[in-house]
Design an enzyme around this catalytic site. Structure first.
Site, mmCIF file in Angstrom:
data_model
loop_
_atom_site.group_PDB
_atom_site.id
_atom_site.type_symbol
_atom_site.label_atom_id
_atom_site.label_comp_id
_atom_site.label_asym_id
_atom_site.label_seq_id
_atom_site.Cartn_x
_atom_site.Cartn_y
_atom_site.Cartn_z
ATOM 1 N N GLY A 169 26.349 -21.109 44.241
ATOM 2 C CA GLY A 169 27.163 -21.901 43.330
ATOM 3 C C GLY A 169 28.493 -21.215 43.049
ATOM 4 O O GLY A 169 29.540 -21.789 43.223
ATOM 5 N N GLY A 174 19.822 -17.876 44.680
ATOM 6 C CA GLY A 174 20.095 -16.901 45.730
ATOM 7 C C GLY A 174 20.203 -15.484 45.190
ATOM 8 O O GLY A 174 20.326 -14.529 45.948
ATOM 9 N N THR A 175 20.127 -15.357 43.850
ATOM 10 C CA THR A 175 20.263 -14.039 43.236
ATOM 11 C C THR A 175 18.967 -13.246 43.304
ATOM 12 O O THR A 175 18.967 -12.050 43.055
ATOM 13 C CB THR A 175 20.679 -14.171 41.764
ATOM 14 N N PRO A 229 16.262 -3.072 41.814
ATOM 15 C CA PRO A 229 17.379 -2.526 42.589
ATOM 16 C C PRO A 229 17.675 -3.307 43.877
ATOM 17 O O PRO A 229 18.844 -3.496 44.233
ATOM 18 C CB PRO A 229 16.924 -1.093 42.898
ATOM 19 N N THR A 279 17.529 -6.504 44.687
ATOM 20 C CA THR A 279 18.336 -7.715 44.539
ATOM 21 C C THR A 279 19.655 -7.424 43.821
ATOM 22 O O THR A 279 20.666 -8.073 44.105
ATOM 23 C CB THR A 279 17.545 -8.819 43.812
ATOM 24 N N GLN A 309 23.332 -8.376 45.163
ATOM 25 C CA GLN A 309 24.344 -9.081 44.365
ATOM 26 C C GLN A 309 25.683 -8.359 44.409
ATOM 27 O O GLN A 309 26.735 -8.961 44.563
ATOM 28 C CB GLN A 309 23.890 -9.156 42.900
ATOM 29 N N GLY A 363 25.957 -9.980 38.458
ATOM 30 C CA GLY A 363 26.432 -11.008 39.389
ATOM 31 C C GLY A 363 27.934 -11.007 39.612
ATOM 32 O O GLY A 363 28.406 -10.942 40.741
ATOM 33 N N GLU A 364 28.685 -11.094 38.544
ATOM 34 C CA GLU A 364 30.148 -11.180 38.689
ATOM 35 C C GLU A 364 30.768 -9.803 38.918
ATOM 36 O O GLU A 364 31.827 -9.687 39.543
ATOM 37 C CB GLU A 364 30.788 -11.783 37.423
HETATM 38 MO MO1 MOS Z 1 29.612 -17.508 38.078
HETATM 39 S S1 MOS Z 1 31.630 -18.089 37.806
HETATM 40 O O1 MOS Z 1 28.864 -18.983 37.678
HETATM 41 O O2 MOS Z 1 29.592 -17.061 39.779
#
Ligand code: MOS
Length: 692
Positions: free
Chosen positions: A224, A452-453, A583, A585, A589, A653-654
């Site tokens: 996404g 997918g995370t 670790p 996953t 990421q 994630g980000e």
């Molecule tokens: Mo976050 S902007 O939903 O990858």
């Protein structure tokens, strides 16, 4: 070595057994295709759909029953299309065709023509002013403290520069796909979404239903990156068409349609002024940031947050403005805010380090704040210094000769650059039901969407640790609004939020089991199961701690002296993101994030020409592929943040996608002596650097 649990859902995904929304079988479904506007601004006068065999129905704004207004939030487009004759952007839905096969629907949609009137010239970002948005959802926060002008005047070295970033698209592998049908008064939707819960609530509002009348199913999502975070046209239009046609409807967007129908990261420009004393202490920081947005909806990208917590500085001034243009509405895209704003901040600091003749790592270390500079809030945890030191060590930074163009290898200039990554911590309420069966099986039920995370692996890791069972004993049911509500997969919040709920359930089950004498006791008592529902609600209101994640990125680039072509043979990322719950996953990421940052730095630029994105495909809009990526060394510093979440975790994630672009830009300067202040860095920017 990466440890932890690998993806239990991997084999199903690789063999095609995992069901994505567009794969969901529904024999009586009609297949939909969207017709999109070909002009960026105007009014729709007529739509002409040619006769094509197998077409069952065609809906436009004239015959599709109107939906209620899009609630704000959860944002996304308020313009879903097919509501009235107004065209707000090129690529807006103007008709939906239903046919017996996807091919026939697509064929009819492609042959459909439209006539437009009052077609107007769109306003581009370069010509847009800087508007302070005063009302609506997107009101920026301008903040600061201290006297910035005085601080800059008193500085021994000052950098004041303008930096720009380009329009980018998220482009997950799976395009938006939806299967919708009505059963009685209720709506059932299988869709690829980043949040089942908000999707359910928004659909309920759009169709005037109670949330329980809407069931959203989304077990697997093919990526996404922000583009499936909010409500965009595909689901409401498919659901409305299904209602009007009295048949289930399946709609899968084309790749080209993904470029205008689910947001994009908007182009930005920012000016950064920063000053320091001769010994490298910051005296003032100013960041004025302007992001392009759509006049009709106005999603406003932020980018100035980190100055409130990242560096010790007595005078800070930030400003966020909107550049109102005619385009589809932008949206948060990995990594929003920090991922864009830090490009200016971290490049300006590199420029400042050169003015001061100070190592850029040392410049950061000298301005490490004991508390948040403006608020005085304590940090919940902060291991940026450890990230910087460990990153420098792993990279071999001590061997760097700081002079530009000093490192050369044959026909290539070699450059080493670094930058800091940091990210806000966002959390959401989550719940999970956990059941232990007398035969030892453990079943977890929670409405999370696996995007997918690696959430199925993470949930098993959390349960296995809490109950001291083998991960293989843990079964997960997820991806359905009929299950306990889980956090969205947005903004790096899912692991810590859902993880905390699962852990709460597991702890309670363990106590209950102990009280009856364990599994044997359960069987003796003639009971089949113990079941509890656990939940976690993040603290409400103003956080008393400054809760952020951190990282340090070091990059090596090689620039062809004749061609200006940039390659990145290796990069190091060291991250402090609280406890790393799984670790394997988390590593994946952050690796993906760094690749994403490479795309931002060197490849991704969508050209919006008179209101139209010129290349709505992956040939004209390029993203990194395996051959682009060298050795990525991702590691973590040990951390446990009890204030961030009960498991001590923050988000990953980000974070990996932040700081990479400035590290690469700084490395390009070190390699070539050329400071490129606009992303992506292109061959054209570097052709004049030839040494010959
Ligand atoms: Mo976050 S902007 O939903 O990858």
């Amino acid at each position: 070595m990466t440890t932890g649990l690998f993806r239990p859902d991997g084999p199903a995904k690789l063999t095609g057994a995992a069901t994505y929304a567009g794969d969901t079988p529904k024999p009586d479904a009609l297949h939909a295709a969207l017709v999109l506007s070909t002009v960026p601004l105007g009014r729709l006068a007529a739509v002409d759909v040619p006769a094509v065999d197998g077409v069952h129905a065609v809906f436009t704004h004239e015959n599709l029953p109107r939906l209620n207004r899009m609630p704000m939030p959860p944002l996304g487009h308020t313009v879903l299309g097919l509501r009235d004759d107004e065209i707000h952007f090129e690529g807006q839905p103007i008709a939906i065709v239903l046919a017996d096969t996807p091919q026939r629907a697509q064929h009819a949609a492609e042959r459909t023509t439209a006539r437009y009137v009052d077609v107007a010239e769109p306003l581009a970002f370069a010509d847009a002013g800087e508007t302070r948005q005063e009302t609506g959802v997107w009101v920026p926060v301008d903040y600061g403290g201290g006297d910035v002008d005085a601080g800059l005047a008193a500085a021994d070295a000052v950098v004041s520069q303008r930096y720009t970033t380009s329009d980018r698209h998220a482009n997950p592998i799976e395009p938006w796909s939806v299967l919708a049908w009505w059963s009685g008064d209720g709506l059932v939707v299988h869709a690829s979404v980043q949040t089942i819960t908000m999707t359910q609530r928004t659909l309920a509002e759009l169709f005037g239903l109670r949330p329980e009348q809407v069931r959203v199913v989304s077990p697997f999502v093919g990526g996404g990156f922000g583009s499936k975070a909010w409500m965009w046209p595909p689901i409401p239009l498919a659901a409305a068409a299904a209602k009007a046609a009295g048949r289930p409807v399946k709609l899968v967007l084309t790749r080209a349609q993904m470029f205008t129908l689910c947001g994009h990261q908007p182009a930005t420009r920012q000016t950064v002024s920063v000053g320091a004393t001769g010994d490298g202490r910051l005296t003032a920081f100013r960041q004025h940031f302007t992001a392009a947005t759509a006049r009709f909806d106005g999603y406003l990208e932020g980018g100035t947050g980190p100055l409130s917590w990242l560096y010790d500085c007595p005078a800070i001034e930030t400003r966020v403005r909107a550049g109102l243009t005619d385009r589809p509405n932008p949206t948060p895209m990995r990594a929003p805010a920090e991922g864009i704003g830090l490009f200016g901040v971290e490049c300006a600091l590199d420029e400042l380090a050169y003015r001061l003749d100070l190592d850029p790592v040392e410049l950061r270390l000298r301005n490490e704040p004991p508390v948040e500079p403006l608020t005085g809030k304590p940090f919940s945890s902060r291991k940026l210094v450890e990230c910087l030191r460990e990153g420098a060590r792993r990279f071999g930074w001590a061997d760097r000769d700081p002079s530009p163009r000093s490192m050369r290898d044959g026909d290539e200039f070699v450059g080493w650059g670094m930058a800091v990554a940091t990210r806000e911590t966002v959390r959401a309420a989550s719940a999970a039901r956990l059941r232990v069966h007398a035969d030892g099986r453990v079943v977890v039920e929670t409405g999370l969407q696996e995007i997918g995370t690696g959430m199925p692996a993470l949930v098993r890791a959390v349960v296995a640790e809490a109950l001291e069972v083998a991960p293989g004993q843990v079964e997960l049911r997820h991806g359905d609004s009929t299950l306990p509500e889980a956090s969205p997969s947005i903004g790096s919040m899912s692991a810590m939020s859902v993880g905390a709920a699962v852990r709460a359930a597991a702890d309670e089950v363990r106590e209950k089991l102990a009280a009856v004498g364990g599994l044997a006791g359960l069987r003796d008592a003639g009971l089949d199961t113990v079941e509890v529902e656990g939940r976690w609600d993040p603290p409400e209101g103003e956080d008393e701690y400054s809760t952020k994640s951190y990282g340090a990125i070091f990059a090596e680039v090689r620039v062809d002296a004749d061609l200006g072509l940039v390659r990145m043979p290796r990069a190091v990322g060291v991250f402090a993101a609280g406890r790393i719950l799984n670790p394997a996953t988390a590593h994946s990421q952050l690796t993906g994030g760094m690749i994403w940052g490479y795309g931002q730095a060197l490849l991704e630029r969508s050209v919006l020409d008179r209101g139209r994105f010129l290349a709505k495909n992956l040939a004209g809009y390029v993203v990194p592929v395996n051959a682009d990526i060298g050795d990525l060394d991702v590691s973590f510093v040990d951390e446990f943040d009890e204030h961030a979440s009960p498991l001590g975790a923050k988000g990953v994630g980000e974070l990996g996608a932040i700081g990479v672009a400035p590290a690469i830009a700084n490395a390009v300067f070190h390699a070539t002596g050329k400071r490129v202040r606009g992303l992506p860095i292109r061959i054209e920017d570097l052709l004049t650097t030839s040494a010959r």
